[in-house]
Scaffold this active site. Structure first.
Site, short mmCIF file in Angstrom:
data_model
loop_
_atom_site.label_atom_id
_atom_site.label_comp_id
_atom_site.label_asym_id
_atom_site.label_seq_id
_atom_site.Cartn_x
_atom_site.Cartn_y
_atom_site.Cartn_z
N ARG A 1 0.83 -1.21 0.00
CA ARG A 1 0.00 0.00 0.00
C ARG A 1 0.85 1.25 0.00
O ARG A 1 0.92 1.95 1.00
CB ARG A 1 -0.88 -0.02 1.25
CG ARG A 1 -2.33 -0.03 0.86
CD ARG A 1 -3.18 -0.54 1.94
NE ARG A 1 -3.25 0.37 3.09
CZ ARG A 1 -4.20 0.25 4.00
NH1 ARG A 1 -5.11 -0.67 3.88
NH2 ARG A 1 -4.23 1.07 5.03
N HIS B 1 12.47 -20.96 8.31
CA HIS B 1 13.78 -20.60 7.75
C HIS B 1 14.93 -21.39 8.38
O HIS B 1 16.02 -21.46 7.82
CB HIS B 1 14.01 -19.08 7.79
CG HIS B 1 14.43 -18.55 9.11
ND1 HIS B 1 13.55 -18.34 10.14
CD2 HIS B 1 15.64 -18.16 9.59
CE1 HIS B 1 14.20 -17.86 11.18
NE2 HIS B 1 15.48 -17.73 10.88
N LYS C 1 18.93 -23.34 6.81
CA LYS C 1 20.30 -23.12 7.31
C LYS C 1 21.16 -24.33 6.97
O LYS C 1 20.74 -25.48 7.15
CB LYS C 1 20.28 -22.89 8.82
CG LYS C 1 19.64 -21.55 9.21
CD LYS C 1 19.67 -21.33 10.72
CE LYS C 1 18.81 -20.16 11.13
NZ LYS C 1 19.46 -18.86 11.13
N GLU D 1 18.93 -16.22 22.06
CA GLU D 1 19.16 -14.97 21.33
C GLU D 1 19.59 -13.91 22.34
O GLU D 1 19.15 -13.93 23.50
CB GLU D 1 17.87 -14.52 20.65
CG GLU D 1 17.41 -15.46 19.57
CD GLU D 1 16.18 -14.92 18.86
OE1 GLU D 1 16.36 -14.22 17.86
OE2 GLU D 1 15.07 -15.17 19.33
N HIS E 1 10.76 -23.93 14.68
CA HIS E 1 12.20 -24.19 14.55
C HIS E 1 12.68 -25.34 15.46
O HIS E 1 13.36 -26.25 15.02
CB HIS E 1 13.02 -22.94 14.90
CG HIS E 1 12.60 -21.70 14.16
ND1 HIS E 1 12.09 -21.74 12.89
CD2 HIS E 1 12.62 -20.39 14.51
CE1 HIS E 1 11.82 -20.50 12.48
NE2 HIS E 1 12.13 -19.67 13.45
N LYS F 1 14.91 -15.00 24.60
CA LYS F 1 15.49 -13.74 24.14
C LYS F 1 16.27 -13.11 25.29
O LYS F 1 16.03 -13.41 26.45
CB LYS F 1 14.37 -12.79 23.70
CG LYS F 1 13.61 -13.34 22.49
CD LYS F 1 13.19 -12.24 21.56
CE LYS F 1 12.40 -12.77 20.38
NZ LYS F 1 13.19 -13.09 19.20
C1 BG6 Z 1 12.13 -15.96 13.85
C2 BG6 Z 1 11.46 -15.47 15.12
O1 BG6 Z 1 11.43 -17.05 13.32
O2 BG6 Z 1 13.46 -16.35 14.14
C3 BG6 Z 1 12.26 -14.38 15.77
O3 BG6 Z 1 10.15 -15.00 14.82
C4 BG6 Z 1 13.70 -14.78 15.94
O4 BG6 Z 1 11.69 -14.00 17.02
C5 BG6 Z 1 14.27 -15.31 14.63
O5 BG6 Z 1 14.44 -13.64 16.37
C6 BG6 Z 1 15.68 -15.84 14.81
O6 BG6 Z 1 16.21 -16.22 13.56
P1 BG6 Z 1 17.77 -16.42 13.36
O7 BG6 Z 1 17.90 -16.93 11.98
O8 BG6 Z 1 18.40 -15.07 13.59
O9 BG6 Z 1 18.19 -17.39 14.41
#
Ligand code: BG6
Length: 512
Positions: free
Chosen positions: A67, A204, A208, A242, A266, A364
């Site tokens: 948008r 994702h 990796k 993290e 994950h 986190k």
């Molecule tokens: C995402 C989460 O799927 O993965 C995030 O929503 C997280 O909260 C992220 O920070 C971490 O991804 P990576 O590849 O940096 O470990």
């Protein structure tokens, strides 16, 4: 000690090298929500990196839908800036120019029929002018509440149906629902428009390199499988730590929390790859079959109060800086009970793993950014060495370092040089950076290329998503009805009760 690649094959000369390049055929990618963070920081740079590596077809086209009142040139400028800032590979003007020629922007809201008519026309025009051959992937990088609308619009405007001899694919980002009921509803909506083989769900982590290496390590070698079971393994720890907080993502994160954000997808995927049987072939069907068997065998312990922990980060020190607690973050209500740390003990009821706990933890603002899978072995049943000469050893462990220091570590006892039989824990390391000259592609590079190639190996299927919610739902329900999360200092290794959870089993968390 480090391991090097032996028997390196020169692709130009060695007849044993039967590798074929994986290059996408004629195609285009439409990104919905192209102004968002994910698109700017990950998707668009990944497209450039693929082009730069020569893995995209010459007429490849990139369409943005959002948008904004942008022209194609404004879109190209924004893409240019993200490529400059976030691409992995160096900027090359000629690659950029070729990519930029295929960029189009469609301004519009998701309920705007005219915008979808323009999208359809643009797609047809690109088929004619750039030879995209009717092959388009639609990437929904949008909040889940818009999924139904976007897929319905694609159906209504004839974009979901592939013309004869071409393909149409939908790429969906998590969260795939927030419990089993919503996941099923979402799957119903998506599959009402797209057939199962047209849908690519992104996790994702599966993109990796080190995650794919779990399969290589286990199934391309002979020495691990004989000990990869309850007769030798004491327990498994899967950690996703993290150091960052929630940043500007309060709107997404609050109400979701660590378990739904990363454990459901994950961490359970990492667990499934670690625990599964060898697939009959390295194809999507066989991989899903084996992962699904593991997920279906997962059992939560009866006492969830003792086998799960959730907590929120409190203020503390991170990287030499004083940081806020979760409840003081912008956009978070002081009464929020969303967890930023989750640890869960799981059992896998099958012949290979019965009685071997899998401890999963994610959080986190922990001490350091690290994701790893540690297979911790049983202690040697008997030691012939004089206990007065040596200290107690740790267990043998094989640690798959997913990130950031990608590689594999093995821990074992070794004799200390000297005149007594003193034994100490040592580690042997394989580091990607030392053994290979090429750097790893970003997860999104791999996954976008796979979408364009129609290779579904690294994409979780509907059944896996639903099975993962089946595992997690009782934990979420338990947390909702049993008090509040505890707190842990930012920069620490998590709440005290997580340590106590393992201590009750006579074990302790690794300090990566
Ligand atoms: C995402 C989460 O799927 O993965 C995030 O929503 C997280 O909260 C992220 O920070 C971490 O991804 P990576 O590849 O940096 O470990």
């Amino acid at each position: 000690m480090s391991v090097t690649t032996q028997g390196w094959l020169n692709p130009l000369r060695d007849p044993r090298d039967r590798r074929l390049p994986r290059i996408a055929g004629p195609s285009g990618l439409v990104i919905f929500g192209v102004t968002g963070d994910l698109s700017r920081k990950k998707l668009v740079p990944a497209v450039y990196d693929l082009a730069n590596r020569g893995l995209l077809p010459p007429g490849f086209s990139l369409l943005g839908f959002a948008r904004r009142e942008w022209q194609d040139e404004d879109f190209a400028q924004v893409v240019h800036d993200s490529v400059r800032e976030y691409a992995r590979t160096p900027f090359r003007e000629e690659v950029w120019q070729q990519l930029a020629e295929g960029m189009r922007f469609i301004p519009g809201a998701f309920d705007d029929d005219e915008a979808f008519v323009r999208l359809r026309k643009t797609v047809d025009e690109l088929d004619a002018s750039r030879g995209t051959a009717g092959n388009f992937a639609f990437y929904l990088s949008v909040p889940p509440k818009f999924f139904p609308q976007v897929v319905q619009q694609l159906k209504k405007h004839g974009l979901a149906d592939a013309p004869e001899g071409s393909w149409r694919r939908a790429v969906i980002e998590k969260p795939f629902g927030h419990d089993i009921t919503s996941a099923k509803e979402l799957n119903r909506i998506v599959h009402d428009v797209f057939a199962p083989e047209q849908v690519f769900r992104i996790d994702h982590y599966l993109g990796k390199e080190t995650v794919q290496n779990i399969l290589a390590l286990r199934f391309a070698n002979q020495m691990y499988e004989p000990i990869w079971n309850r007769s030798y393994v004491d327990h498994v720890q899967i950690t996703m730590a993290e150091d960052i907080g929630i940043g500007g993502r309060a709107g997404y994160y609050d109400g979701i929390g660590a378990a739904r954000d990363v454990v459901q997808n994950h961490l359970l995927q990492l667990m499934a790859l670690t625990a599964m049987e060898e697939p009959a072939a390295f194809d999507a069907e066989s991989l899903v079959t084996e992962k699904l068997k593991v997920l279906k065998s997962v059992r939560l312990p009866a006492d969830l109060a003792k086998s799960t922990v959730r907590a929120q980060y409190a203020e503390g020190w991170q990287g030499g800086e004083r940081v806020h607690g979760y409840l003081e973050e912008n956009g978070i209500a002081p009464s929020s009970i969303t967890e930023t740390y989750a640890s869960i003990k799981l059992e896998i009821d099958n012949r290979r793993w019965a009685g071997v706990p899998f401890y999963l933890r994610a959080g986190k603002r922990l001490g350091r950014r690290v994701t790893e899978i540690a297979i911790v072995f049983q202690r040697a049943p008997y030691s012939p060495f004089d206990p007065s000469a040596t200290t107690e050893l740790g267990e043998n462990a094989l640690v798959i370092r997913v990130q950031p220091d990608e590689g594999v570590t093995m821990r074992f006892g070794s004799k200390v040089p000297g005149t007594s039989m003193e034994i100490r824990d040592v580690t042997m390391d394989f580091a990607y950076g030392e053994s290979f000259t090429e750097s790893s592609p970003e997860a999104y590079e791999r996954l976008i290329l796979d979408v364009l190639l129609g290779d579904a190996n690294l994409f979780p299927r509907t059944e896996e998503v639903e099975e993962s919610w089946r595992i997690l739902d009782p934990v979420e329900e338990h947390w909702e009805t049993h008090g509040k999360p505890t707190q842990y200092a930012s920069g620490s290794w998590g709440p005290k009760d997580a340590g106590e959870m393992l201590a009750r089993d006579g074990r302790s968390w690794r300090r990566p």
